[in-house]
Design a protein around this motif. Structure first.
Motif, short mmCIF file in Angstrom:
data_model
loop_
_atom_site.label_atom_id
_atom_site.label_comp_id
_atom_site.label_asym_id
_atom_site.label_seq_id
_atom_site.Cartn_x
_atom_site.Cartn_y
_atom_site.Cartn_z
N HIS A 262 -3.97 20.78 5.72
CA HIS A 262 -4.21 21.81 6.43
C HIS A 262 -3.48 23.23 5.83
O HIS A 262 -4.32 24.00 5.66
N SER A 263 -2.33 23.17 5.35
CA SER A 263 -1.81 24.47 4.82
C SER A 263 -2.51 24.94 3.54
O SER A 263 -2.50 25.93 3.48
N LEU A 264 -2.97 23.76 2.83
CA LEU A 264 -3.75 24.12 1.69
C LEU A 264 -4.96 25.03 1.90
O LEU A 264 -5.39 25.77 1.09
N LYS A 265 -5.57 24.28 2.86
CA LYS A 265 -6.98 24.98 3.36
C LYS A 265 -6.73 26.10 3.51
O LYS A 265 -7.54 26.99 3.52
N MET A 266 -5.67 26.71 4.28
CA MET A 266 -5.20 27.90 4.92
C MET A 266 -5.34 28.80 3.80
O MET A 266 -5.83 30.14 3.71
N VAL A 267 -4.56 28.36 2.83
CA VAL A 267 -4.28 28.97 1.72
C VAL A 267 -5.68 29.48 1.18
O VAL A 267 -5.96 30.74 0.62
N VAL A 268 -6.18 28.65 0.82
CA VAL A 268 -7.70 28.81 0.10
C VAL A 268 -8.33 29.83 1.00
O VAL A 268 -9.47 30.66 0.38
N GLU A 269 -8.74 29.65 2.38
CA GLU A 269 -9.44 30.37 3.41
C GLU A 269 -8.99 31.96 2.83
O GLU A 269 -9.70 32.71 2.77
N ASN A 270 -7.62 32.20 2.95
CA ASN A 270 -7.06 33.38 2.55
C ASN A 270 -7.39 33.92 1.40
O ASN A 270 -7.95 35.25 1.34
N ILE A 271 -7.60 33.17 0.44
CA ILE A 271 -7.89 33.86 -1.08
C ILE A 271 -9.28 34.06 -1.02
O ILE A 271 -9.60 35.39 -1.21
N THR B 299 2.80 34.84 0.13
CA THR B 299 2.21 34.94 1.68
C THR B 299 1.72 36.27 2.00
O THR B 299 2.01 37.07 1.05
N GLU B 300 1.23 36.39 3.22
CA GLU B 300 0.74 37.81 3.59
C GLU B 300 1.77 38.79 3.67
O GLU B 300 1.82 39.95 3.19
N ASP B 301 3.09 38.39 3.60
CA ASP B 301 4.22 39.27 3.91
C ASP B 301 4.90 39.27 2.43
O ASP B 301 6.03 39.81 2.14
N GLY B 302 4.31 38.85 1.26
CA GLY B 302 4.63 38.97 0.19
C GLY B 302 5.98 38.09 -0.43
O GLY B 302 6.67 38.53 -1.42
N HIS B 303 6.09 37.09 0.12
CA HIS B 303 7.03 35.86 -0.22
C HIS B 303 6.44 34.76 -0.87
O HIS B 303 5.26 34.49 -0.67
N PRO B 304 7.11 34.19 -1.70
CA PRO B 304 6.42 32.96 -2.45
C PRO B 304 6.10 31.86 -1.20
O PRO B 304 6.85 31.63 -0.44
N TRP B 305 4.72 31.42 -1.31
CA TRP B 305 4.32 30.49 -0.14
C TRP B 305 5.05 29.02 -0.46
O TRP B 305 5.07 28.78 -1.55
N VAL B 306 5.34 28.57 0.80
CA VAL B 306 5.81 27.22 0.82
C VAL B 306 5.28 26.58 2.13
O VAL B 306 5.18 27.08 2.95
N ILE C 81 -5.61 38.59 -12.34
CA ILE C 81 -4.38 38.95 -11.30
C ILE C 81 -4.33 37.71 -9.99
O ILE C 81 -5.15 36.90 -10.08
N ASN C 82 -3.15 37.65 -9.48
CA ASN C 82 -2.99 36.67 -8.58
C ASN C 82 -3.42 37.36 -7.25
O ASN C 82 -2.94 38.18 -6.68
N PHE C 83 -4.63 36.89 -6.69
CA PHE C 83 -5.03 37.31 -5.66
C PHE C 83 -4.24 37.13 -4.19
O PHE C 83 -4.34 37.82 -3.17
N THR C 84 -3.39 36.17 -4.21
CA THR C 84 -2.40 36.13 -2.94
C THR C 84 -1.49 37.07 -2.98
O THR C 84 -0.80 37.28 -1.96
N SER C 85 -1.34 37.92 -4.01
CA SER C 85 -0.44 39.28 -4.02
C SER C 85 -1.13 40.32 -3.12
O SER C 85 -0.48 41.43 -2.94
N ILE C 86 -2.40 40.31 -2.97
CA ILE C 86 -2.99 41.07 -2.28
C ILE C 86 -2.93 40.95 -0.73
O ILE C 86 -3.40 39.96 -0.34
N ASN C 87 -2.62 41.82 0.02
CA ASN C 87 -2.36 41.86 1.59
C ASN C 87 -2.73 42.94 2.42
O ASN C 87 -3.20 44.11 1.62
N ALA C 88 -2.76 42.99 3.55
CA ALA C 88 -3.34 44.18 4.42
C ALA C 88 -2.38 45.30 4.01
O ALA C 88 -2.86 46.60 4.23
N ASN C 89 -1.08 45.22 3.62
CA ASN C 89 -0.26 46.47 3.30
C ASN C 89 -0.78 46.90 2.15
O ASN C 89 -0.44 48.31 1.89
#
Lengths: 405, 405
Positions: B312-321, B42-49, B378-386
């Motif tokens: 919907h939650s899947l779509k959000m993940v992909v949009e974020n990637i 997730t955006e704050d660095g936790h495994p997504w659920v 790399i795992n692109f979901t590990s990259i976030n605003a921080n």
């Protein structure tokens, strides 16, 4: 012309088990009953769940700090630690010496799978396994599929209608040096202390490797320490061994397969080498074990109050089993059923031999719709106030009928 | 003299993986980061659920009707049914014809374990497997341990810095007749329709057996149907195949290993034979699969509103990637980093190649404490605003530094 199926040579597999349950389910008779369930049943005929488990399920579901991430290949460390203490005692010398460890597995099948994989690769002495016949179908197949030669033995002497602990000693006497001896539920084995000592003596001299199975610690005597006493004795005598420890049945978490392959080694150094090899096998087998059950169990074991509740629930189960067996014996006595029924109360645990022959068993299945496995070993927790009269009357009928044959 | 340990010949195993994570954990540098997590973050660095999963966990824990009894060896029927519909579509002709089935497994490792066990016994044509190099460590080992000859292939062309779908065609061209082709995440393969058609043509003529891997349906395009389109195409073209379907990642249930080994056969009769053989293998491997994850997923898939929330939650993940990849590319452009970074946005899915060489990767790990696997994926979901600024600046530095070498 259409191409042929890749699978054209694949035949239908022989049924392994479950056919008794299948026949039971297909039976329309209203009074039919099934006495071969693997799990402990409640008075009202449902699979038993320790009440404290349901409480924990709720707590865990509400815990926002859990992230359900992949567990390491080795499994949940805290779960392994707590379970080992349950098996060997908190102050076990072997735990203090760091020469006891475990790998969190997918139930007891996973533990046997992992142990057998290890032994196939690293146990060069012998690829021969002696296994109790009850376990043959479940765990013997694991060894067989890996190329081990598997021999069966049985504690039950159908002629004398009693458990014969000497069988284990004669098995070990004839086993080739270095064989593996899979010992099912030691708490139900009925060996005396001096018989165990004699057994250990022969095992040591012939370097027989023990692979124990603790399927439901606490369900034999109601006392956790009592049920793993012999295991601790093996540790004290300097044995190295494997042990499949399953916690599915004694917590009532059947759908998770909560197991550990326990390793006792001579030193920490040996233990670490063995565990490191096991991790490479587990990596290939299942990568990470399921954690729901392990999480529940760890929370219970690490909290003295909850652990107390759980222990109490085990005691209640065992008291009920003892009572049921007494009642069955008494009812058969009152019915005047020929024979002594002392063997029923002499056996410990949820599952015990009824001591009926194949004709009597066939009569019960075919005429009375009471489904019992061919070995005549039934789950006594399946007997309750609603069915005990029908069952004992049917047993009486079966015996009288076959006497006349 | 004390007896020697049974385990005296057992050496410490070579580390399979996890050493990168271990080095990361041992690193004291405050800005250290790990870009190799297998799970979506997730955006704050936790495994997504998926949020709907947490809701279901509560509901299930509160359900008094559940008894947590042993599941059949085959697993939860309703779970298998719902998952197959997800993969092939509700109105799939193959489902209607009853020639698609599955066995509920302990995650994707379990699915590969079961599939490989079956193929070792029943696939007489060839014991050669071609597998994508990314999967080699996880699934290739399964085949290798069973005695298959395993060859690797990779879609990534490090020189041209792009995915090369033609590699699959050349692999199939050189593969011996009857080989097994393990095709990882088809949705990320980047083959065009005509390339797939060409591939199928060669596969059919050489009787290459496909073993697909669908590790996270929905995470490539955000659309479940789109992500399994090619699989349906293979069904339509009359292929028989196996497919490992994992639902751990796209629901965020990582600690359960929720998988299915999917079987597509020419007829219901063939399917039943294959499944019956698989049951005998699963019986030995794990007896009954864990059900917590399967129960949650089934409840979601069988309820249109909950299924909608999940999609919907899947779509959000992909949009974020997609957004993250765009941002990384844009930041590198603004920094004036040499090279084109189009390959980042051209790749689909959570994990993509950065396109760095080994010196650049070493610089990032050693100098910047950014932990990246050796293949540079790399795992692109590990990259976030921080951390995006630190990461892109570090990549820029690494490239400038190694240009001067």
């Amino acid at each position: 012309m259409p191409t042929l199926s890749v699978f054209m040579d694949v035949p239908m597999a022989h049924k392994l088990e479950g056919s008794l349950l299948k026949s039971y389910k297909q039976d329309d008779y209203p009074k039919k009953m099934f006495l071969a369930y693997r799990v402990c049943m409640t008075e009202d005929g449902h699979p038993w769940v320790s009440p404290v488990v349901s409480k924990l399920r709720m707590q865990i579901a509400q815990d926002p700090s859990l992230n359900y991430e992949y567990t390491p290949v080795m499994g949940m460390k805290s779960f392994i630690q707590a379970s080992l203490e349950l098996l060997f005692g908190k102050h076990s010398q072997a735990i203090v010496e760091n020469r006891v460890g475990g790998v969190h597995t997918v139930g007891d099948n996973g533990a046997f799978q992992l142990g057998a994989t290890f032994l196939r690769t690293w146990h060069h002495d012998s690829q021969i396994v002696y296994i109790i016949s009850l376990q043959k179908e479940l765990h013997g197949l694991v060894f067989q599929d890996m190329g081990f030669t598997v021999y069966e033995y049985s504690f039950w002497d159908p002629k004398r209608m009693c458990m014969d602990p000497n069988i284990l000693i004669s098995v070990v006497k004839q086993a080739p040096r270095g064989s593996v001896l899979a010992v099912g539920n030691i708490a139900d084995c009925n060996l005396t202390q001096s018989q165990w000592t004699k057994l250990m003596c022969i095992m040591k001299s012939k370097q027989i490797f023990p692979f124990f199975d603790i399927p439901n610690q606490g369900f034999s005597s109601g006392d956790l320490n009592e049920d793993s006493k012999i295991l601790r004795y093996f540790v004290a005598k300097g044995f190295e061994f494997f042990c499949s420890q399953s916690l599915s049945k004694n917590f009532g978490i059947y759908d998770e397969g909560v197991g550990i392959l326990v390793v006792v080694a001579r030193s920490n150094q040996h233990l670490l080498c063995v565990l490191s090899q096991m991790m490479t096998f587990a990596h290939v087998l299942w990568y990470n074990p399921p954690t729901t059950g392990a999480r529940i169990i760890t929370s219970i074991l690490c909290n003295p109050a909850l652990q107390g509740e759980w222990k109490h629930s085990l005691k209640m189960v065992v008291e009920n089993i003892v009572l049921t067996k007494e009642k069955v014996k008494e009812k058969l006595r009152l019915l005047g059923t020929p024979g002594s029924w002392d063997h029923i109360t002499a056996q410990k645990g949820t599952h015990s031999y009824l001591g009926l022959n194949s004709q009597q068993l066939e009569y019960l299945v075919k005429k009375k719709h009471i489904y019992i496995p061919k070995n005549g070993r039934i789950n006594f927790t399946s007997i309750n106030a609603n069915n005990i009269d029908y069952i004992t009357q049917s047993i009486n009928e079966a015996i009288l009928f076959t006497m006349g044959l």
